[in-house]
Design a protein around this motif. Structure first.
Motif, mmCIF file in Angstrom:
data_model
loop_
_atom_site.group_PDB
_atom_site.id
_atom_site.type_symbol
_atom_site.label_atom_id
_atom_site.label_comp_id
_atom_site.label_asym_id
_atom_site.label_seq_id
_atom_site.Cartn_x
_atom_site.Cartn_y
_atom_site.Cartn_z
ATOM 1 N N GLY A 8 -35.491 23.693 24.812
ATOM 2 C CA GLY A 8 -36.094 24.869 25.419
ATOM 3 C C GLY A 8 -35.114 25.633 26.275
ATOM 4 O O GLY A 8 -33.931 25.312 26.321
ATOM 5 N N GLY A 9 -35.639 26.658 26.950
ATOM 6 C CA GLY A 9 -34.786 27.471 27.807
ATOM 7 C C GLY A 9 -35.356 28.846 27.990
ATOM 8 O O GLY A 9 -36.555 29.061 27.859
ATOM 9 N N ASP A 10 -34.469 29.778 28.276
ATOM 10 C CA ASP A 10 -34.900 31.134 28.573
ATOM 11 C C ASP A 10 -33.754 32.078 28.234
ATOM 12 O O ASP A 10 -32.599 31.668 28.203
ATOM 13 N N THR A 11 -34.093 33.343 27.948
ATOM 14 C CA THR A 11 -33.044 34.342 27.762
ATOM 15 C C THR A 11 -33.374 35.565 28.602
ATOM 16 O O THR A 11 -34.542 35.834 28.905
ATOM 17 N N SER A 12 -32.339 36.286 28.972
ATOM 18 C CA SER A 12 -32.538 37.483 29.777
ATOM 19 C C SER A 12 -31.336 38.391 29.597
ATOM 20 O O SER A 12 -30.290 37.961 29.101
ATOM 21 N N GLU A 13 -31.493 39.632 30.023
ATOM 22 C CA GLU A 13 -30.337 40.526 30.050
ATOM 23 C C GLU A 13 -29.663 40.387 31.409
ATOM 24 O O GLU A 13 -30.331 40.216 32.432
ATOM 25 N N SER A 14 -28.329 40.439 31.383
ATOM 26 C CA SER A 14 -27.560 40.356 32.619
ATOM 27 C C SER A 14 -26.834 41.680 32.818
ATOM 28 O O SER A 14 -26.431 42.312 31.852
ATOM 29 N N PRO A 15 -26.672 42.156 34.065
ATOM 30 C CA PRO A 15 -26.041 43.463 34.260
ATOM 31 C C PRO A 15 -24.609 43.544 33.752
ATOM 32 O O PRO A 15 -24.222 44.530 33.141
ATOM 33 N N ASP A 16 -23.773 42.526 33.974
ATOM 34 C CA ASP A 16 -22.390 42.684 33.518
ATOM 35 C C ASP A 16 -21.700 41.412 33.026
ATOM 36 O O ASP A 16 -20.773 41.489 32.255
ATOM 37 N N ARG A 17 -22.143 40.256 33.443
ATOM 38 C CA ARG A 17 -21.442 39.045 33.034
ATOM 39 C C ARG A 17 -22.382 38.040 32.384
ATOM 40 O O ARG A 17 -23.584 38.064 32.617
ATOM 41 N N ILE A 18 -21.782 37.129 31.604
ATOM 42 C CA ILE A 18 -22.579 36.082 30.955
ATOM 43 C C ILE A 18 -22.874 34.976 31.961
ATOM 44 O O ILE A 18 -21.980 34.538 32.687
ATOM 45 N N LEU A 19 -24.121 34.554 31.995
ATOM 46 C CA LEU A 19 -24.516 33.398 32.805
ATOM 47 C C LEU A 19 -25.221 32.404 31.887
ATOM 48 O O LEU A 19 -26.144 32.791 31.172
ATOM 49 N N ALA A 20 -24.786 31.175 31.908
ATOM 50 C CA ALA A 20 -25.463 30.132 31.135
ATOM 51 C C ALA A 20 -25.787 28.992 32.089
ATOM 52 O O ALA A 20 -24.903 28.499 32.787
ATOM 53 N N ASP A 21 -27.052 28.617 32.114
ATOM 54 C CA ASP A 21 -27.459 27.508 32.979
ATOM 55 C C ASP A 21 -27.990 26.407 32.082
ATOM 56 O O ASP A 21 -28.886 26.637 31.274
ATOM 57 N N ILE A 22 -27.408 25.232 32.215
ATOM 58 C CA ILE A 22 -27.841 24.124 31.358
ATOM 59 C C ILE A 22 -28.547 23.072 32.208
ATOM 60 O O ILE A 22 -28.105 22.754 33.311
ATOM 61 N N VAL A 23 -29.666 22.600 31.702
ATOM 62 C CA VAL A 23 -30.349 21.459 32.312
ATOM 63 C C VAL A 23 -30.281 20.330 31.288
ATOM 64 O O VAL A 23 -30.582 20.550 30.114
ATOM 65 N N VAL A 24 -29.844 19.169 31.702
ATOM 66 C CA VAL A 24 -29.843 18.028 30.791
ATOM 67 C C VAL A 24 -30.744 16.938 31.376
ATOM 68 O O VAL A 24 -30.669 16.639 32.565
ATOM 69 N N VAL A 25 -31.618 16.407 30.519
ATOM 70 C CA VAL A 25 -32.504 15.305 30.909
ATOM 71 C C VAL A 25 -32.032 14.050 30.181
ATOM 72 O O VAL A 25 -31.718 14.102 28.989
ATOM 73 N N GLY A 26 -31.955 12.967 30.903
ATOM 74 C CA GLY A 26 -31.570 11.691 30.303
ATOM 75 C C GLY A 26 -32.440 10.582 30.851
ATOM 76 O O GLY A 26 -33.410 10.839 31.571
ATOM 77 N N SER A 27 -32.084 9.357 30.501
ATOM 78 C CA SER A 27 -32.857 8.232 31.037
ATOM 79 C C SER A 27 -31.932 7.067 31.337
ATOM 80 O O SER A 27 -30.823 6.963 30.804
ATOM 81 N N VAL A 28 -32.416 6.196 32.203
ATOM 82 C CA VAL A 28 -31.665 5.008 32.593
ATOM 83 C C VAL A 28 -32.699 3.924 32.915
ATOM 84 O O VAL A 28 -33.800 4.247 33.388
ATOM 85 N N PRO A 29 -32.390 2.655 32.635
ATOM 86 C CA PRO A 29 -33.366 1.598 32.977
ATOM 87 C C PRO A 29 -33.741 1.664 34.460
ATOM 88 O O PRO A 29 -32.886 1.955 35.304
ATOM 89 N N ARG A 30 -35.016 1.394 34.744
ATOM 90 C CA ARG A 30 -35.546 1.552 36.099
ATOM 91 C C ARG A 30 -34.696 0.815 37.137
ATOM 92 O O ARG A 30 -34.370 -0.361 36.953
ATOM 93 N N GLY A 31 -34.338 1.546 38.192
ATOM 94 C CA GLY A 31 -33.593 0.929 39.287
ATOM 95 C C GLY A 31 -32.117 0.693 38.997
ATOM 96 O O GLY A 31 -31.405 0.112 39.811
ATOM 97 N N ARG A 32 -31.635 1.153 37.849
ATOM 98 C CA ARG A 32 -30.264 0.835 37.453
ATOM 99 C C ARG A 32 -29.328 2.046 37.450
ATOM 100 O O ARG A 32 -28.163 1.917 37.049
#
Ligand SMILES: [Mg+2]
Length: 336
Positions: free
Chosen positions: A141-165
Motif C-alpha cells: 500500500g501507500g499514497d501518491t501526491s503531487e509535489s511542488p518541486d522535488r521528489i519525496l518518497a517515504d517508505i514504511v517497512v513492517v517486519g516481525s521478530v519472535p516475542r521479546g527477542r
C-alpha cells in the motif's frame, strides 16, 4: 497530475485523482502484484482501505519509516531511478535487519513534481520491487501526491521478530566486544567522487547505489545469541556507535586500524570516511562472545570494546584520543 490525492489509507492507492495519476497508480499496482512471495503474511494488500497483515504466532511487529528526499538523500543527476527506488527500500530493510527481524511488507508514499516522467517512475518502481522480491517483501500500500518541486518518497517497512527477542540498541554491557559487518566508507567515497564533478562507475560503487541490507545476518546473529545490541550504519560509525552508547549507558573504545575499510578501484578509502561516512547499511553490534570472522558470505570484524563511562575513544597503540561524533551530512548540507 494536477489533483492532490486526498486520502492516505494504508492499503490503497486509488483515491480521487486525475487520469494521469490513476494510470500511475494502476501501473504501481500492476508491478506490485507480481510479488506474491509473502502471501501468507499479507492477507490483503493494495486495493482496500487498509492492508491486512498477519504477524506469525508468538511474534511481535516491527515498524520503521524513512524519508528519501531529492537533494538530500539522492540527486536525479547522480542516481538512476532504479538506484533511488532500491535505496529507498534498502533503508527500511536495514532497520528491520538491525532489530534481528524478518521483513513482511512495505508501504510507499510518493510525491512527484510535474517534470517527472512516467518512465522515471517505472524505473524507480522496478528498482524498489527488485529488492522487495529478493527479500520476500510485498508492497502492500501507500499514497501518491503531487509535489511542488522535488521528489519525496517515504517508505514504511513492517517486519516481525519472535516475542521479546528484538535486538535493541540498549543491550550493550561493559566488556562486550564491538563488531561491524562488511566494510565501511564505500558509500561516502562515492559521494565524494560525485562532488568532485566526476561520475563514478556504478561497478565500483555498488555499496552507494545498490546497498544490500544485512537482513539474513541480523537474523542469524539474533538466533545464535551472538548479539547484545545492534544498529545499522546509516549515519556513520561515530554517530551510530554513539546511539548504542547513549541507549546502553556505556562508553566505547575503537581501534581505528582494525576498522575494515572499503576499497574503490583497489584503493582503500580514507580512514575518515570509514569512521564517519554514512549510508553503508552494515550492521554494527556488540557481543558478549567471540563472534566468527564470517557468517555466510559476510565478513565480521572486531573493532573495539564497550567500556564504562559515556565517552568514545580511538585507541592507537598506547595513545588514546576522543572519538568525535561527526555524523553523516547529506548532500544538501554540503552544497554551497
Ligand atoms: Mg537504523
Amino acid at each position: 497530475m494536477s489533483t492532490v490525492v486526498s486520502c492516505s489509507q494504508a492499503g490503497r492507492y486509488d483515491c480521487r485523482v486525475n487520469v494521469g495519476e490513476k494510470k500511475l497508480i494502476a501501473e504501481i499496482r500492476r508491478m506490485a502484484a507480481h510479488d506474491r512471495r509473502n502471501a501468507l503474511s499479507v492477507v490483503a494488500g493494495i486495493g482496500d482501505d487498509c492492508a491486512v497483515l498477519r504477524v506469525p504466532p508468538r511474534h511481535e511487529a516491527l515498524v520503521t519509516t524513512d524519508f528519501s528526499l531529492e537533494g538530500m538523500h539522492f540527486r536525479r543527476d547522480w542516481h538512476s531511478p532504479e538506484s533511488v527506488g532500491h535505496r529507498c527500500l534498502a533503508r527500511g530493510l536495514s532497520d528491520i535487519a538491525a532489530m534481528g527481524g524478518a521483513p513482511i511488507a512495505a508501504f510507499l508514499s510518493l510525491a512527484l513534481p510535474r517534470d517527472v516522467s512516467s518512465g522515471w517512475v517505472g524505473r524507480f518502481m522496478h528498482g524498489l520491487l527488485e529488492l522487495a522480491k529478493r527479500y520476500g517483501v510485498t508492497l502492500a500500500g501507500g499514497d501518491t501526491s503531487e509535489s511542488p518541486d522535488r521528489i519525496l518518497a517515504d517508505i514504511v517497512v513492517v517486519g516481525s521478530v519472535p516475542r521479546g527477542r528484538a535486538v535493541m540498541r540498549s543491550g550493550a554491557k561493559i566488556g562486550d566486544r564491538i563488531y561491524v559487518s562488511g566494510n565501511l566508507g564505500g558509500s561516502a567515497a562515492a559521494v565524494r567522487t560525485m562532488e568532485s564533478g566526476k561520475k563514478p562507475p556504478v561497478s565500483g560503487h555498488e555499496r552507494h547505489f545498490f546497498p544490500q541490507p544485512r537482513v539474513e545476518l541480523g537474523r542469524l546473529l539474533r538466533e545464535r545469541h551472538l548479539v547484545t545490541a545492534m544498529i545499522d550504519t546509516s549515519d556513520g560509525l561515530s554517530t551510530d556507535l554513539a546511539h548504542i552508547c547513549d541507549e546502553s549507558g556505556v562508553g566505547a573504545e575503537i581501534f581505528p586500524d582494525q576498522v575494515p575499510r572499503a576499497q574503490i578501484n583497489r584503493q582503500v578509502v580514507d580512514l575518515e570516511l570509514a569512521l564517519h561516512g554514512g549510508e553503508d547499511y552494515e550492521l554494527l553490534f556488540t557481543s558478549a562472545k567471540k563472534v566468527p570472522t564470517r557468517i555466510g558470505s559476510v565478513a565480521l570484524t572486531e573493532i573495539g570494546s564497550i567500556t564504562g563511562g559515556s565517552r568514545m575513544w580511538l585507541r592507537d597503540g598506547t595513545r588514546k584520543k576522543k572519538f568525535e561524533v561527526r555524523g553523516w551530512e547529506h548532500f544538501q548540507a554540503r552544497r554551497k
